[in-house]
Design an enzyme around this catalytic site. Structure first.
Site, PDB file in Angstrom:
ATOM      1  N   LYS A   1       6.963  -3.134  17.022  1.00  0.00           N
ATOM      2  CA  LYS A   1       7.921  -4.218  17.254  1.00  0.00           C
ATOM      3  C   LYS A   1       8.105  -4.465  18.762  1.00  0.00           C
ATOM      4  O   LYS A   1       7.688  -3.640  19.584  1.00  0.00           O
ATOM      5  CB  LYS A   1       9.253  -3.847  16.586  1.00  0.00           C
ATOM      6  CG  LYS A   1       9.157  -3.705  15.060  1.00  0.00           C
ATOM      7  CD  LYS A   1      10.511  -3.362  14.450  1.00  0.00           C
ATOM      8  CE  LYS A   1      10.411  -3.170  12.953  1.00  0.00           C
ATOM      9  NZ  LYS A   1      11.737  -2.868  12.330  1.00  0.00           N
TER      10      LYS A   1
ATOM     11  N   TYR B   1       9.449 -10.535   6.185  1.00  0.00           N
ATOM     12  CA  TYR B   1      10.657  -9.792   5.792  1.00  0.00           C
ATOM     13  C   TYR B   1      11.417 -10.487   4.655  1.00  0.00           C
ATOM     14  O   TYR B   1      12.620 -10.277   4.502  1.00  0.00           O
ATOM     15  CB  TYR B   1      11.574  -9.596   7.004  1.00  0.00           C
ATOM     16  CG  TYR B   1      11.140  -8.481   7.942  1.00  0.00           C
ATOM     17  CD1 TYR B   1      11.060  -7.158   7.495  1.00  0.00           C
ATOM     18  CD2 TYR B   1      10.832  -8.742   9.267  1.00  0.00           C
ATOM     19  CE1 TYR B   1      10.667  -6.126   8.344  1.00  0.00           C
ATOM     20  CE2 TYR B   1      10.444  -7.710  10.132  1.00  0.00           C
ATOM     21  CZ  TYR B   1      10.372  -6.407   9.660  1.00  0.00           C
ATOM     22  OH  TYR B   1       9.998  -5.384  10.506  1.00  0.00           O
TER      23      TYR B   1
ATOM     24  N   THR C   1      14.210   4.767   8.410  1.00  0.00           N
ATOM     25  CA  THR C   1      14.529   3.429   8.934  1.00  0.00           C
ATOM     26  C   THR C   1      15.570   3.494  10.051  1.00  0.00           C
ATOM     27  O   THR C   1      15.409   2.867  11.099  1.00  0.00           O
ATOM     28  CB  THR C   1      15.064   2.551   7.783  1.00  0.00           C
ATOM     29  OG1 THR C   1      14.084   2.519   6.746  1.00  0.00           O
ATOM     30  CG2 THR C   1      15.357   1.147   8.269  1.00  0.00           C
TER      31      THR C   1
ATOM     32  N   ASN D   1      13.745  -0.380  16.098  1.00  0.00           N
ATOM     33  CA  ASN D   1      13.303   0.960  15.692  1.00  0.00           C
ATOM     34  C   ASN D   1      11.779   1.143  15.824  1.00  0.00           C
ATOM     35  O   ASN D   1      11.160   1.884  15.075  1.00  0.00           O
ATOM     36  CB  ASN D   1      13.807   1.295  14.286  1.00  0.00           C
ATOM     37  CG  ASN D   1      13.300   0.339  13.220  1.00  0.00           C
ATOM     38  OD1 ASN D   1      12.583  -0.620  13.530  1.00  0.00           O
ATOM     39  ND2 ASN D   1      13.637   0.597  11.971  1.00  0.00           N
TER      40      ASN D   1
ATOM     41  N   HIS E   1       7.115  -0.961  12.254  1.00  0.00           N
ATOM     42  CA  HIS E   1       7.205  -1.334  10.837  1.00  0.00           C
ATOM     43  C   HIS E   1       6.019  -0.721  10.111  1.00  0.00           C
ATOM     44  O   HIS E   1       4.916  -0.701  10.655  1.00  0.00           O
ATOM     45  CB  HIS E   1       7.140  -2.858  10.672  1.00  0.00           C
ATOM     46  CG  HIS E   1       6.820  -3.270   9.254  1.00  0.00           C
ATOM     47  ND1 HIS E   1       7.793  -3.384   8.290  1.00  0.00           N
ATOM     48  CD2 HIS E   1       5.631  -3.526   8.632  1.00  0.00           C
ATOM     49  CE1 HIS E   1       7.218  -3.708   7.139  1.00  0.00           C
ATOM     50  NE2 HIS E   1       5.911  -3.802   7.322  1.00  0.00           N
TER      51      HIS E   1
ATOM     52  N   GLU F   1       1.258  -7.879   2.987  1.00  0.00           N
ATOM     53  CA  GLU F   1       1.456  -7.996   4.434  1.00  0.00           C
ATOM     54  C   GLU F   1       0.117  -8.136   5.171  1.00  0.00           C
ATOM     55  O   GLU F   1       0.014  -8.900   6.133  1.00  0.00           O
ATOM     56  CB  GLU F   1       2.253  -6.790   4.933  1.00  0.00           C
ATOM     57  CG  GLU F   1       3.673  -6.804   4.366  1.00  0.00           C
ATOM     58  CD  GLU F   1       4.537  -5.609   4.732  1.00  0.00           C
ATOM     59  OE1 GLU F   1       5.757  -5.693   4.508  1.00  0.00           O
ATOM     60  OE2 GLU F   1       3.999  -4.587   5.226  1.00  0.00           O
TER      61      GLU F   1
END
Ligand code: UDP
Ligand code: MG
Length: 135
Positions: A9, A49, A91, A112, A115, A126
Site C-alpha cells: 500500500k 475492496y 489486519t 497497514n 494487502h 483480484e
C-alpha cells in the site's frame, strides 16, 4: 500451484518497504509471477475492496490506497494465499505478531503496509482485476 495477489500500500511504498516485503515473500519460498508499480483510481480501489463497501472505514481505505503509488504482485507457491497472509500478519497491526510485516512496520489499521487475498477464490478475482492478461 496456488497463486495469491499482494499489494504494498502507499504507506509501505513511502516508507521504502517494497524490497523488504518482497524479500520476505521470496525468502519464504513464494515466487514472483508478475509485479508492477501503479497508481489506483478510486474506481479500481472500490471494485477491489467491494466486499467492504458501506462500512465506516471504506471511504478512508479508498482514500488511502489511492493516495500514492502502490506495488502490485502475483505470488505463487504451496499454500500461497495463507502463506502471504501469515507473512503480512493480522489486519490490525496492534494484533499482528512481531516477525510479521504489519507487526514489525505498522501501528495503524488503514495504513497497514500490505494487502493479501483472503482465499483462492478472492485471489483469482483480484488477479483478474489487476493482471487481466496473466496466463
Ligand atoms: N480496515 C480499516 N479499518 C477496519 C478494518 C479494515 O481501515 O476497521 C482496512 C485495513 O487497511 C485492511 C483493509 O481495510 O487491510 C481490508 O480489510 P480486511 O478486513 O479485508 O483486512 P485484510 O484482509 O487486509 O487483513
Ligand atoms: Mg481482506
Amino acid at each position: 500451484m496456488e497463486r495469491t495477489f499482494v499489494m504494498v500500500k502507499p504507506d509501505g511504498v513511502k516508507a521504502g518497504l517494497v524490497g523488504e516485503c518482497i524479500r520476505r515473500y521470496e525468502a519464504r519460498g513464494l515466487a514472483l509471477v508478475d509485479l508492477r508499480l501503479d497508481r489506483l483510481t478510486a474506481e479500481i480501489a472500490q471494485v477491489h475492496y467491494g466486499e467492504h463497501a458501506g462500512k465506516p472505514f471504506f471511504p478512508g481505505l479508498v482514500e488511502h490506497v489511492t493516495s500514492g503509488p502502490v506495488v502490485l504482485m502475483v505470488l505463487e507457491g504451496e499454500g500461497a494465499v495463507a502463506a502471504a497472509r501469515k507473512t503480512n500478519g493480522a489486519t490490525n497491526p496492534l494484533d499482528a505478531e512481531p516477525g510479521s510485516i504489519r507487526g514489525d512496520f505498522a501501528l495503524e489499521i488503514t495504513a497497514n503496509v500490505v494487502h493479501g487475498s483472503d482465499s483462492v477464490t478472492t485471489a483469482e478475482r483480484e488477479i483478474g482485476i489487476f493482471f487481466p492478461n496473466l496466463k
